[in-house]
Design an enzyme around this catalytic site. Structure first.
Site, PDB file in Angstrom:
ATOM      1  N   HIS A 197     -13.269   2.770  -0.072  1.00 23.11           N
ATOM      2  CA  HIS A 197     -13.296   1.734   0.979  1.00 23.11           C
ATOM      3  C   HIS A 197     -13.937   0.445   0.485  1.00 23.11           C
ATOM      4  O   HIS A 197     -14.384  -0.386   1.277  1.00 23.11           O
ATOM      5  CB  HIS A 197     -14.067   2.217   2.222  1.00 23.11           C
ATOM      6  CG  HIS A 197     -13.447   3.371   2.928  1.00 23.11           C
ATOM      7  ND1 HIS A 197     -14.199   4.415   3.444  1.00 23.11           N
ATOM      8  CD2 HIS A 197     -12.152   3.678   3.212  1.00 23.11           C
ATOM      9  CE1 HIS A 197     -13.401   5.292   4.008  1.00 23.11           C
ATOM     10  NE2 HIS A 197     -12.150   4.870   3.884  1.00 23.11           N
ATOM     11  N   ASN A 251       0.877  -1.176   0.000  1.00 23.79           N
ATOM     12  CA  ASN A 251       0.000   0.000   0.000  1.00 23.79           C
ATOM     13  C   ASN A 251       0.912   1.223   0.000  1.00 23.79           C
ATOM     14  O   ASN A 251       1.418   1.636   1.040  1.00 23.79           O
ATOM     15  CB  ASN A 251      -0.909  -0.016   1.229  1.00 23.79           C
ATOM     16  CG  ASN A 251      -1.871   1.166   1.259  1.00 23.79           C
ATOM     17  OD1 ASN A 251      -1.793   2.074   0.435  1.00 23.79           O
ATOM     18  ND2 ASN A 251      -2.783   1.162   2.225  1.00 23.79           N
ATOM     19  N   GLU A 281      -8.360  -5.463   4.861  1.00 18.65           N
ATOM     20  CA  GLU A 281      -8.194  -5.146   3.444  1.00 18.65           C
ATOM     21  C   GLU A 281      -6.982  -5.852   2.844  1.00 18.65           C
ATOM     22  O   GLU A 281      -7.004  -6.269   1.685  1.00 18.65           O
ATOM     23  CB  GLU A 281      -8.076  -3.629   3.271  1.00 18.65           C
ATOM     24  CG  GLU A 281      -9.363  -2.898   3.638  1.00 18.65           C
ATOM     25  CD  GLU A 281      -9.172  -1.413   3.860  1.00 18.65           C
ATOM     26  OE1 GLU A 281      -9.530  -0.635   2.960  1.00 18.65           O
ATOM     27  OE2 GLU A 281      -8.659  -1.028   4.930  1.00 18.65           O
ATOM     28  N   ARG A 296     -12.234  15.869   7.253  1.00 16.07           N
ATOM     29  CA  ARG A 296     -12.970  16.155   6.018  1.00 16.07           C
ATOM     30  C   ARG A 296     -14.409  16.556   6.332  1.00 16.07           C
ATOM     31  O   ARG A 296     -15.030  15.991   7.226  1.00 16.07           O
ATOM     32  CB  ARG A 296     -12.956  14.939   5.096  1.00 16.07           C
ATOM     33  CG  ARG A 296     -11.625  14.741   4.401  1.00 16.07           C
ATOM     34  CD  ARG A 296     -11.577  13.431   3.636  1.00 16.07           C
ATOM     35  NE  ARG A 296     -10.791  12.426   4.326  1.00 16.07           N
ATOM     36  CZ  ARG A 296     -10.678  11.166   3.947  1.00 16.07           C
ATOM     37  NH1 ARG A 296     -11.324  10.731   2.884  1.00 16.07           N
ATOM     38  NH2 ARG A 296      -9.931  10.318   4.635  1.00 16.07           N
ATOM     39  N   ASN A 316     -10.597   7.568  10.502  1.00 17.12           N
ATOM     40  CA  ASN A 316     -10.355   8.975  10.212  1.00 17.12           C
ATOM     41  C   ASN A 316     -11.058   9.366   8.920  1.00 17.12           C
ATOM     42  O   ASN A 316     -11.532  10.480   8.759  1.00 17.12           O
ATOM     43  CB  ASN A 316      -8.851   9.253  10.110  1.00 17.12           C
ATOM     44  CG  ASN A 316      -8.554  10.735  10.115  1.00 17.12           C
ATOM     45  OD1 ASN A 316      -9.038  11.472  10.975  1.00 17.12           O
ATOM     46  ND2 ASN A 316      -7.793  11.193   9.141  1.00 17.12           N
ATOM     47  N   GLY A 367     -11.255   1.586  12.472  1.00 18.08           N
ATOM     48  CA  GLY A 367     -10.750   1.971  13.789  1.00 18.08           C
ATOM     49  C   GLY A 367     -11.798   2.355  14.806  1.00 18.08           C
ATOM     50  O   GLY A 367     -11.814   1.844  15.936  1.00 18.08           O
TER      51      GLY A 367
END
Length: 398
Positions: free
Chosen positions: A182, A7, A386, A243, A213, A333
């Site tokens: 996601h 990643n 993931e 955001r 987050n 999370g």
């Protein structure tokens, strides 16, 4: 078969090495500050092997990949005897546009398509491309590489869910539409939910709440994404750590005209200075907000209330869109670890006939049903994975 999962970020590179026999993680780590001064954290998960956590020179991603391979194969820190034991590499790629509805073996044509999507994800796709090229440079052409896209899972959304109500030429010429993100996480937890419920995924209506987050909600019918809260970019939908989430675009024009803010400055504010950080003025970390709210900070409490309310609203709209829901999933999370957040959101779900089991809801980071036995809609906590999805897709394709 051993698969390396990568990643790559603009100045970082996360990795895990899987042994697909038993789907065991052999090692994982993180290269940070690539192109600056460089730091490598490497954690072998085999008994007797040391961890490595030191500054090292990482001028480019190629040096980072080389450092990872060196640690994976070294006598002191390694988990394999040589690079030849690594059979394939799976890469997270953020944006595949409309080109990809599933994971693919990386070819020159695939690379061209990923590069074409750079304007759609200017912060992410260039780093993903860099990671792919770095692996090819270090490991050669004979090691197959696979791209797994965040957006691919949502390509099953119908036109009524992904279309924006703007002149159609912007979609036809510029592909302006809802893409969603996601996807790898939503796909994984939906599959696990079906297993937990003991039913075929084809018979289920699920709502997945990926809350970290960055946060998004996904409506999943018969195993397919039919709607999701993020859009053309990961900026919209729920209010997140920094955001803003959904916002009247007229606000942008008003603030830009009044304060002489450029569009780039405005987008930076919405991406990095908004969300629960902007509302609370304290932190983007929900643990900090929980502590501040407990001490009587009203702005922190407002930020939390806003987040809970918006998640509940989106879940309600998806239950309506699917004409029902069998289970609501909490993951990532915050979703996996914050009993307070889960409880607050579930307070809104009385109309669905579900109630939180307070004792079950105290558990963290494990697969568990947190609704009472008499609840009509099940509430599930499912830790996402993931990296495992990327490894599985890679194994399937090579």
């Amino acid at each position: 078969m051993k698969i390396l999962v990568i990643n790559a970020g603009s100045s970082s590179l996360k990795y895990q090495l899987f042994d697909m026999e038993g789907e065991r993680v052999l090692a994982k780590g993180l290269c940070e500050r690539i192109g600056i001064d460089g730091h490598l954290k490497h954690s072998p998960l085999l008994e007797g092997k040391k961890k490595f956590d030191e500054d090292i020179s990482l001028p480019t991603h190629a040096e980072a990949i080389a450092a990872v391979i060196e640690k994976l194969t070294s006598a002191e820190y390694g988990v394999v005897s040589s690079m030849s034991e690594i059979n394939a590499v799976g890469h997270r790629v953020v944006h595949g546009g409309e080109y990809f509805s599933s994971s693919v073996l990386i070819t020159d044509e695939v690379m061209k398509a990923i590069e074409t999507c750079v304007p759609l994800a200017p912060l992410h796709n260039p780093a993903n491309i860099t990671g792919i090229n770095a692996c090819k440079k270090v490991m050669g052409d004979k090691v197959p590489q696979v791209a797994v896209f965040d957006t691919a899972y949502h390509q099953t959304m119908p036109g009524k869910a992904f279309t924006y109500a703007i002149p159609k030429e912007y979609y036809e010429k510029d592909k302006i539409r809802r893409y969603g993100f996601h996807g790898t996480s939503h796909r994984y937890v939906a599959t696990r939910a079906a297993a937990m419920l003991g039913k075929p995924i084809s018979e289920l209506k699920l709502i997945s709440c990926h809350m970290g987050n960055g946060s998004s909600v996904c409506a999943i019918e018969g195993g397919k994404s039919v709607d999701t809260s993020m859009g053309f970019t990961p900026l919209v939908g729920l209010p997140m750590g920094t955001r803003c989430g959904d916002l009247d675009s007229g606000v942008l024009q008003y603030l830009m005209n009044k304060y002489g803010i450029s569009i780039d400055e405005m987008i930076n504010i919405l991406n990095k200075k908004s969300g629960v950080l902007g509302v609370s003025g304290i932190s983007s970390d929900f643990r900090d907000l929980d502590n501040a709210a407990a001490e009587g900070n009203k702005d922190a409490q407002l930020a939390l209330d806003l987040f809970h309310y918006e998640v509940a609203k989106v879940v309600g709209s998806y239950a309506a869109a699917m004409n029902g829901v069998d289970a609501i999933i909490f993951t990532a999370g915050i979703g996996e670890n914050s009993k307070e957040t889960r409880a607050a959101i579930c307070e809104y779900f009385g109309y669905l006939g579900c109630t939180v089991d307070r004792e079950a809801n105290t558990k963290r980071g494990e697969e568990i049903v947190i609704s009472t036995k008499d609840s009509k809609v099940k509430l599930l906590v499912i830790p996402t994975n993931e990296e495992l999805v990327i490894a599985r897709d890679t194994k399937e394709l090579v």
